[in-house]
Design a protein around this motif. Structure first.
Motif, mmCIF file in Angstrom:
data_model
loop_
_atom_site.group_PDB
_atom_site.id
_atom_site.type_symbol
_atom_site.label_atom_id
_atom_site.label_comp_id
_atom_site.label_asym_id
_atom_site.label_seq_id
_atom_site.Cartn_x
_atom_site.Cartn_y
_atom_site.Cartn_z
ATOM 1 N N THR A 57 0.833 -1.207 0.000
ATOM 2 C CA THR A 57 0.000 0.000 0.000
ATOM 3 C C THR A 57 0.867 1.256 0.000
ATOM 4 O OG1 THR A 57 -1.738 -1.180 1.176
ATOM 5 C CG2 THR A 57 -1.838 1.213 1.236
ATOM 6 N N ARG A 58 1.927 1.273 0.821
ATOM 7 C CA ARG A 58 2.807 2.448 0.879
ATOM 8 C C ARG A 58 3.477 2.713 -0.468
ATOM 9 N NH1 ARG A 58 5.068 0.057 5.718
ATOM 10 N NH2 ARG A 58 3.667 0.606 7.382
ATOM 11 N N ILE A 59 3.992 1.670 -1.075
ATOM 12 C CA ILE A 59 4.662 1.833 -2.376
ATOM 13 C C ILE A 59 3.656 2.294 -3.424
ATOM 14 C CG2 ILE A 59 5.838 0.591 -4.225
ATOM 15 C CD1 ILE A 59 7.660 0.999 -1.945
ATOM 16 N N ASN A 60 2.470 1.693 -3.442
ATOM 17 C CA ASN A 60 1.432 2.079 -4.396
ATOM 18 C C ASN A 60 1.036 3.541 -4.221
ATOM 19 O OD1 ASN A 60 0.443 0.479 -6.479
ATOM 20 N ND2 ASN A 60 -0.547 -0.909 -5.060
ATOM 21 N N MET A 61 0.884 3.978 -2.987
ATOM 22 C CA MET A 61 0.498 5.367 -2.733
ATOM 23 C C MET A 61 1.591 6.324 -3.226
ATOM 24 S SD MET A 61 -2.506 5.415 -1.421
ATOM 25 C CE MET A 61 -2.707 6.938 -0.565
ATOM 26 N N PHE A 62 2.850 5.990 -2.980
ATOM 27 C CA PHE A 62 3.949 6.840 -3.440
ATOM 28 C C PHE A 62 3.954 6.941 -4.959
ATOM 29 C CE2 PHE A 62 8.236 7.290 -5.093
ATOM 30 C CZ PHE A 62 8.615 8.472 -4.497
ATOM 31 N N VAL A 63 3.857 5.801 -5.628
ATOM 32 C CA VAL A 63 3.899 5.779 -7.094
ATOM 33 C C VAL A 63 2.724 6.554 -7.673
ATOM 34 C CG1 VAL A 63 3.637 4.251 -9.077
ATOM 35 C CG2 VAL A 63 5.254 3.676 -7.282
ATOM 36 N N ASN A 64 1.539 6.319 -7.150
ATOM 37 C CA ASN A 64 0.356 7.007 -7.690
ATOM 38 C C ASN A 64 0.405 8.508 -7.433
ATOM 39 O OD1 ASN A 64 -0.814 4.736 -8.818
ATOM 40 N ND2 ASN A 64 -1.860 4.196 -6.927
ATOM 41 N N ARG A 65 0.914 8.917 -6.285
ATOM 42 C CA ARG A 65 1.034 10.357 -6.018
ATOM 43 C C ARG A 65 2.050 11.008 -6.954
ATOM 44 N NH1 ARG A 65 0.935 9.454 0.311
ATOM 45 N NH2 ARG A 65 -1.308 9.590 0.628
ATOM 46 N N ALA A 66 3.164 10.335 -7.155
ATOM 47 C CA ALA A 66 4.198 10.896 -8.030
ATOM 48 C C ALA A 66 3.698 11.010 -9.466
ATOM 49 C CB ALA A 66 5.456 10.038 -7.974
ATOM 50 N N MET A 67 3.016 9.995 -9.939
ATOM 51 C CA MET A 67 2.536 10.019 -11.317
ATOM 52 C C MET A 67 1.346 10.962 -11.484
ATOM 53 S SD MET A 67 4.734 8.278 -12.686
ATOM 54 C CE MET A 67 4.546 7.486 -14.218
ATOM 55 N N SER A 68 0.538 11.089 -10.468
ATOM 56 C CA SER A 68 -0.617 11.980 -10.598
ATOM 57 C C SER A 68 -0.221 13.449 -10.515
ATOM 58 C CB SER A 68 -1.662 11.654 -9.526
ATOM 59 O OG SER A 68 -1.170 11.958 -8.243
ATOM 60 N N PHE A 69 0.978 13.751 -10.065
ATOM 61 C CA PHE A 69 1.452 15.131 -10.019
ATOM 62 C C PHE A 69 1.793 15.651 -11.409
ATOM 63 C CE2 PHE A 69 5.151 17.986 -9.870
ATOM 64 C CZ PHE A 69 4.575 19.048 -9.208
ATOM 65 N N MET A 70 2.203 14.764 -12.301
ATOM 66 C CA MET A 70 2.679 15.208 -13.613
ATOM 67 C C MET A 70 1.565 15.814 -14.466
ATOM 68 S SD MET A 70 5.692 12.635 -14.800
ATOM 69 C CE MET A 70 4.628 11.370 -15.338
ATOM 70 N N MET A 71 0.384 15.233 -14.454
ATOM 71 C CA MET A 71 -0.692 15.731 -15.322
ATOM 72 C C MET A 71 -1.126 17.150 -14.938
ATOM 73 S SD MET A 71 -2.324 14.952 -17.999
ATOM 74 C CE MET A 71 -2.336 13.205 -18.192
ATOM 75 N N PRO A 72 -1.420 17.438 -13.680
ATOM 76 C CA PRO A 72 -1.774 18.831 -13.348
ATOM 77 C C PRO A 72 -0.632 19.815 -13.618
ATOM 78 C CG PRO A 72 -2.405 17.376 -11.566
ATOM 79 C CD PRO A 72 -1.626 16.559 -12.533
ATOM 80 N N TYR A 119 1.332 13.903 -24.115
ATOM 81 C CA TYR A 119 1.329 12.502 -24.567
ATOM 82 C C TYR A 119 2.605 11.792 -24.128
ATOM 83 C CZ TYR A 119 -2.596 13.906 -27.507
ATOM 84 O OH TYR A 119 -3.786 14.380 -27.954
ATOM 85 N N ILE A 120 3.723 12.503 -24.177
ATOM 86 C CA ILE A 120 4.974 11.907 -23.709
ATOM 87 C C ILE A 120 4.873 11.577 -22.222
ATOM 88 C CG2 ILE A 120 7.413 12.398 -23.256
ATOM 89 C CD1 ILE A 120 7.409 13.982 -25.891
ATOM 90 N N THR A 121 4.227 12.448 -21.478
ATOM 91 C CA THR A 121 4.018 12.200 -20.055
ATOM 92 C C THR A 121 3.202 10.932 -19.836
ATOM 93 O OG1 THR A 121 4.096 14.560 -19.610
ATOM 94 C CG2 THR A 121 3.117 13.179 -17.920
ATOM 95 N N MET A 122 2.167 10.778 -20.645
ATOM 96 C CA MET A 122 1.364 9.549 -20.535
ATOM 97 C C MET A 122 2.217 8.320 -20.834
ATOM 98 S SD MET A 122 -1.430 10.573 -19.473
ATOM 99 C CE MET A 122 -2.798 9.501 -19.760
ATOM 100 N N MET A 123 3.123 8.450 -21.771
ATOM 101 C CA MET A 123 4.022 7.337 -22.066
ATOM 102 C C MET A 123 4.955 7.075 -20.886
ATOM 103 S SD MET A 123 3.149 6.081 -24.883
ATOM 104 C CE MET A 123 4.508 4.967 -25.102
ATOM 105 N N PHE A 124 5.405 8.150 -20.221
ATOM 106 C CA PHE A 124 6.261 7.971 -19.055
ATOM 107 C C PHE A 124 5.522 7.256 -17.930
ATOM 108 C CE2 PHE A 124 9.336 11.640 -20.072
ATOM 109 C CZ PHE A 124 10.199 10.758 -20.680
ATOM 110 N N ILE A 125 4.221 7.387 -17.905
ATOM 111 C CA ILE A 125 3.445 6.661 -16.904
ATOM 112 C C ILE A 125 3.388 5.178 -17.264
ATOM 113 C CG2 ILE A 125 1.107 6.348 -15.994
ATOM 114 C CD1 ILE A 125 0.792 9.414 -16.183
ATOM 115 N N MET A 126 3.286 4.873 -18.544
ATOM 116 C CA MET A 126 3.111 3.486 -18.966
ATOM 117 C C MET A 126 4.431 2.739 -19.181
ATOM 118 S SD MET A 126 0.000 3.893 -21.588
ATOM 119 C CE MET A 126 -1.526 4.644 -21.088
ATOM 120 N N ILE A 127 5.471 3.429 -19.587
ATOM 121 C CA ILE A 127 6.743 2.760 -19.900
ATOM 122 C C ILE A 127 7.352 2.055 -18.687
ATOM 123 C CG2 ILE A 127 9.148 3.216 -20.516
ATOM 124 C CD1 ILE A 127 8.105 5.100 -22.668
ATOM 125 N N PRO A 128 7.394 2.664 -17.503
ATOM 126 C CA PRO A 128 7.977 1.926 -16.368
ATOM 127 C C PRO A 128 7.218 0.634 -16.055
ATOM 128 C CG PRO A 128 7.779 4.236 -15.809
ATOM 129 C CD PRO A 128 7.079 4.044 -17.117
#
Length: 178
Positions: A57-72, A119-128
């Motif tokens: 849960t901790r790792i998931n929360m960190f990853v989702n917070r980091a990735m959700s910061f990029m779009m805004p 779009y590149i940002t979206m790819m950065f979310i999916m590539i890892p």
């Protein structure tokens, strides 16, 4: 974007290892259920699962917070650039050094460039995630099968493989027999 990519990529690998740990614990619990009950270690097994689940849960929360910061952040940049182009264009239009159509064309070009970065940002979310999944698939494909075909297989006697149904019927409960 690159900072988030290099910050999050190692966490995706850790995320999958934590998920593997939970799957291992669940597999052990399912296969050793009778032993766990016999030795009354249910509480210990629950603690083990809870710790693994909290780690995941901790790792998931960190990853989702980091990735959700990029779009805004990118949307903020896109809107700030739009405002800057319109503000600068308004002054140039007022002094008659730029036409409205040219300003709108610049705005369109800038939005195309920024959308490309989006779009590149979206790819950065999916590539890892894809990279970690590709590594996991590679590990599965590299495993040598433990079951091998015999060098000289035995033939099956057809009489031993015969299945017969005698006096067999099927009906739903409370159904009329016809």
């Amino acid at each position: 974007m690159l900072m988030a990519f290099f910050l999050v990529l190692p966490k995706f690998m850790v995320l999958h290892s934590k998920l593997d740990r939970i799957m291992l614990i669940m597999k052990e619990r399912l296969s050793g259920m009778l032993v766990i009950r016999a030795f009354t270690t249910e509480k210990l097994e629950e603690q083990r699962f809870d710790e693994a689940n909290l780690d995941l849960t901790r790792i998931n929360m960190f990853v989702n917070r980091a990735m959700s910061f990029m779009m805004p952040a990118l949307m903020f940049v896109m809107n700030a650039v739009s405002i800057l182009i319109i503000w600068a264009g308004a002054h140039l239009i007022e002094s008659q050094r730029l036409m409205i159509g040219d300003m709108l064309a610049y705005l369109q070009y800038a939005m195309h460039v920024i959308m490309s970065f989006l779009y590149i940002t979206m790819m950065f979310i999916m590539i890892p995630r894809a990279a970690v999944s590709a590594q996991r698939i590679g590990k599965v494909l590299d495993v040598e099968p433990s079951i091998e075909d015999p060098s000289s297989p035995e033939s099956v006697d057809k009489a031993r493989g015969l299945i017969e149904f005698r006096n067999v019927s099927f009906a739903y409960p409370d159904a009329d027999e016809k």
